[in-house]
Motif scaffolding. Structure first.
Motif, PDB file in Angstrom:
ATOM      1  N   LEU A 208       0.823  -1.207   0.000  1.00  0.00           N
ATOM      2  CA  LEU A 208       0.000   0.000   0.000  1.00  0.00           C
ATOM      3  C   LEU A 208       0.859   1.260   0.000  1.00  0.00           C
ATOM      4  N   ASP A 209       1.942   1.231   0.767  1.00  0.00           N
ATOM      5  CA  ASP A 209       2.851   2.385   0.790  1.00  0.00           C
ATOM      6  C   ASP A 209       3.369   2.689  -0.614  1.00  0.00           C
ATOM      7  N   TYR A 210       3.703   1.642  -1.343  1.00  0.00           N
ATOM      8  CA  TYR A 210       4.201   1.828  -2.708  1.00  0.00           C
ATOM      9  C   TYR A 210       3.089   2.377  -3.598  1.00  0.00           C
ATOM     10  N   LEU A 211       1.865   1.887  -3.410  1.00  0.00           N
ATOM     11  CA  LEU A 211       0.728   2.365  -4.204  1.00  0.00           C
ATOM     12  C   LEU A 211       0.461   3.847  -3.952  1.00  0.00           C
ATOM     13  N   LEU A 212       0.506   4.244  -2.700  1.00  0.00           N
ATOM     14  CA  LEU A 212       0.145   5.617  -2.325  1.00  0.00           C
ATOM     15  C   LEU A 212       1.276   6.613  -2.584  1.00  0.00           C
ATOM     16  N   LYS A 213       2.513   6.140  -2.544  1.00  0.00           N
ATOM     17  CA  LYS A 213       3.683   6.961  -2.871  1.00  0.00           C
ATOM     18  C   LYS A 213       3.675   8.301  -2.116  1.00  0.00           C
ATOM     19  N   GLY A 214       3.544   8.231  -0.809  1.00  0.00           N
ATOM     20  CA  GLY A 214       3.649   9.444  -0.002  1.00  0.00           C
ATOM     21  C   GLY A 214       2.356  10.206   0.208  1.00  0.00           C
ATOM     22  N   THR A 215       1.250   9.761  -0.397  1.00  0.00           N
ATOM     23  CA  THR A 215      -0.038  10.426  -0.158  1.00  0.00           C
ATOM     24  C   THR A 215      -0.403  10.299   1.323  1.00  0.00           C
ATOM     25  N   PRO A 216      -0.727  11.404   2.011  1.00  0.00           N
ATOM     26  CA  PRO A 216      -1.003  11.342   3.460  1.00  0.00           C
ATOM     27  C   PRO A 216      -2.404  10.796   3.757  1.00  0.00           C
ATOM     28  N   ILE A 217      -2.651   9.561   3.352  1.00  0.00           N
ATOM     29  CA  ILE A 217      -3.997   9.011   3.441  1.00  0.00           C
ATOM     30  C   ILE A 217      -4.476   8.892   4.884  1.00  0.00           C
ATOM     31  N   LEU A 218      -3.564   8.529   5.812  1.00  0.00           N
ATOM     32  CA  LEU A 218      -3.973   8.394   7.214  1.00  0.00           C
ATOM     33  C   LEU A 218      -4.341   9.741   7.811  1.00  0.00           C
ATOM     34  N   GLU A 219      -3.631  10.798   7.431  1.00  0.00           N
ATOM     35  CA  GLU A 219      -3.976  12.137   7.905  1.00  0.00           C
ATOM     36  C   GLU A 219      -5.351  12.546   7.398  1.00  0.00           C
ATOM     37  N   ILE A 220      -5.643  12.192   6.152  1.00  0.00           N
ATOM     38  CA  ILE A 220      -6.954  12.516   5.576  1.00  0.00           C
ATOM     39  C   ILE A 220      -8.060  11.771   6.323  1.00  0.00           C
ATOM     40  N   LEU A 221      -7.830  10.483   6.585  1.00  0.00           N
ATOM     41  CA  LEU A 221      -8.825   9.693   7.321  1.00  0.00           C
ATOM     42  C   LEU A 221      -9.024  10.246   8.724  1.00  0.00           C
ATOM     43  N   ASP A 222      -7.924  10.625   9.382  1.00  0.00           N
ATOM     44  CA  ASP A 222      -8.030  11.208  10.723  1.00  0.00           C
ATOM     45  C   ASP A 222      -8.874  12.476  10.696  1.00  0.00           C
ATOM     46  N   LYS A 223      -8.648  13.316   9.712  1.00  0.00           N
ATOM     47  CA  LYS A 223      -9.391  14.579   9.611  1.00  0.00           C
ATOM     48  C   LYS A 223     -10.876  14.324   9.408  1.00  0.00           C
ATOM     49  N   ILE A 224     -11.201  13.347   8.551  1.00  0.00           N
ATOM     50  CA  ILE A 224     -12.610  13.022   8.298  1.00  0.00           C
ATOM     51  C   ILE A 224     -13.274  12.476   9.557  1.00  0.00           C
ATOM     52  N   GLU A 225     -12.632  11.491  10.204  1.00  0.00           N
ATOM     53  CA  GLU A 225     -13.229  10.874  11.390  1.00  0.00           C
ATOM     54  C   GLU A 225     -13.355  11.867  12.542  1.00  0.00           C
ATOM     55  N   ASP A 226     -12.309  12.669  12.775  1.00  0.00           N
ATOM     56  CA  ASP A 226     -12.367  13.641  13.858  1.00  0.00           C
ATOM     57  C   ASP A 226     -13.474  14.663  13.618  1.00  0.00           C
ATOM     58  N   GLY A 227     -13.602  15.099  12.375  1.00  0.00           N
ATOM     59  CA  GLY A 227     -14.648  16.068  12.058  1.00  0.00           C
ATOM     60  C   GLY A 227     -16.040  15.507  12.227  1.00  0.00           C
ATOM     61  N   LEU A 228     -16.254  14.262  11.788  1.00  0.00           N
ATOM     62  CA  LEU A 228     -17.571  13.643  11.906  1.00  0.00           C
ATOM     63  C   LEU A 228     -17.903  13.306  13.354  1.00  0.00           C
ATOM     64  N   ASN A 229     -16.885  13.030  14.163  1.00  0.00           N
ATOM     65  CA  ASN A 229     -17.139  12.790  15.582  1.00  0.00           C
ATOM     66  C   ASN A 229     -17.608  14.059  16.273  1.00  0.00           C
ATOM     67  N   LYS A 230     -17.111  15.203  15.836  1.00  0.00           N
ATOM     68  CA  LYS A 230     -17.535  16.477  16.413  1.00  0.00           C
ATOM     69  C   LYS A 230     -18.931  16.863  15.937  1.00  0.00           C
ATOM     70  N   LYS A 231     -19.208  16.610  14.679  1.00  0.00           N
ATOM     71  CA  LYS A 231     -20.532  16.934  14.123  1.00  0.00           C
ATOM     72  C   LYS A 231     -20.794  15.973  12.972  1.00  0.00           C
ATOM     73  N   GLY A 232     -21.855  15.176  13.090  1.00  0.00           N
ATOM     74  CA  GLY A 232     -22.131  14.133  12.120  1.00  0.00           C
ATOM     75  C   GLY A 232     -22.554  14.646  10.755  1.00  0.00           C
ATOM     76  N   PHE A 233     -22.539  13.756   9.780  1.00  0.00           N
ATOM     77  CA  PHE A 233     -22.915  14.115   8.407  1.00  0.00           C
ATOM     78  C   PHE A 233     -24.343  14.635   8.338  1.00  0.00           C
ATOM     79  N   LYS A 234     -25.264  13.968   9.061  1.00  0.00           N
ATOM     80  CA  LYS A 234     -26.666  14.397   9.029  1.00  0.00           C
ATOM     81  C   LYS A 234     -26.810  15.838   9.504  1.00  0.00           C
ATOM     82  N   GLU A 235     -26.157  16.139  10.625  1.00  0.00           N
ATOM     83  CA  GLU A 235     -26.263  17.488  11.191  1.00  0.00           C
ATOM     84  C   GLU A 235     -25.651  18.515  10.245  1.00  0.00           C
TER      85      GLU A 235
END
Length: 330
Positions: free
Chosen positions: A125-152
């Motif tokens: 996967l690291d080779y596929l992503l080639k430095g793309t900060p995918i975990l940072e992106i996932l963290d940002k999405i999850e943290d944001g949705l935990n603060k305020k859900g998609f429905k809201e």
């Protein structure tokens, strides 16, 4: 010529569907990999292996809480792993009703082999992503949705597309009883009912098996037998809930009451109880029963003010945390 991909054309609108498509493809490839390597495991079991490797022994409830996925999903994985001989189960010394899971000798012996395969997958996967900060992106999405859900977030944009600040003021600063609406259960609020109660339980106690049954299947265990669920909403956001569960022809159990911490002190619990009591009277019930815990002093004071009386404990209570039982004659 590249084949047309309609989901890509839809852009962000297809965001969750594309995540599901990626997840499904990786899971299917994982199954093929394990079959090729002659492993008796499934792709999503790695999380159970790793968490039990770290903590030694945990209950199903504790596993679900730590990895933050639904209890039924954990139960399904555990049952399959147990059938393959990868898990052992023993009673908790402090609570004989609680079962603790740990890795079996077979699992421990096989872990080094599995670990090498998982590491190879990570490198791929690291080779596929080639430095793309995918975990940072996932963290940002999850943290944001935990603060305020998609429905809201969506409802907020529908109501006030250009004024997020206005909506926040309505719910936190200017909130009074006139903005609180109590509604009867609808299937669309099933996840809110579960979320509110899981958050409350994790704050004060722990989630028990009987909680999971009710919260994951409210229609089967509460609505269909003749009970009811009420939700307090603010700007269509569910901020509190209570349930009436059928005990017998004349009795409801008042249960599953929870209010978000930031909405405490707004008399939401009282509003929910009044609706529950009114409903019980309308459908001809003669009494309400509730089980609680003596450390919940504000809740107990409210119950007493509303007319509940303390009665003997039920020795067959499904709740380990219950150390006080109360009754209201209607």
């Amino acid at each position: 010529m590249q084949e047309e991909d309609f989901l890509r054309e839809l852009g962000v609108l297809a965001f969750t569907t594309r995540l599901k498509r990626i997840s499904d493809k990786m899971l299917q490839d994982g199954k093929k990999l394990y079959k090729k390597l002659d492993y008796e495991i499934e792709p999503n079991w790695y999380v159970i292996f790793k968490i039990l490797q770290k903590y030694g022994s945990l209950s199903i409830t504790e596993i679900a809480q730590k990895i933050q996925i639904s209890h039924p999903s954990v139960i399904t994985m555990v049952e399959k792993m147990n059938a393959k001989g990868f898990l052992e189960s023993v009673s908790d010394e402090e609570d004989q009703r609680k079962r603790l899971l740990s890795l079996s000798e077979k699992a421990i012996n096989m872990l080094p082999v599995f670990e090498e395969t998982w590491k190879a997958g990570v490198r791929g996967l690291d080779y596929l992503l080639k430095g793309t900060p995918i975990l940072e992106i996932l963290d940002k999405i999850e943290d944001g949705l935990n603060k305020k859900g998609f429905k809201e977030r969506a409802l907020q944009e529908i109501s006030h597309p250009s004024s997020i600040k206005h909506t926040k003021t309505m719910t936190t600063v200017q909130l009074n009883e006139s903005f609180i609406e109590v509604i009867s259960y609808e299937r669309a609020y099933a996840s809110d009912f579960a979320r509110l109660n899981y958050e409350w339980l994790e704050q004060y106690f722990s989630v028990e098996d009987h909680d999971v049954e009710m919260l994951e299947n409210p229609e089967q265990y509460i609505i269909q037998p003749g009970g009811q669920i009420f939700l307090a909403t603010v700007n269509q956001r569910a901020v509190g809930t209570v349930a009436l569960i059928v005990l017998d022809e004349n009795t409801f159990e008042l249960a599953k009451m929870a209010v978000l911490p930031e909405f405490k002190g707004k008399k939401i619990g009282k509003r929910l109880m009044l609706c529950a009591i009114d409903y019980a009277i309308k459908v001809g019930k003669k009494r309400l029963i509730l089980e609680s815990n003596t450390k919940l002093t504000p809740a107990l004071n409210l119950y007493l003010k509303m007319g509940f009386k303390i009665i003997p404990l039920d020795p067959n209570s499904p709740y380990h945390r219950a150390n006080i039982r109360m009754e209201m004659i209607l």
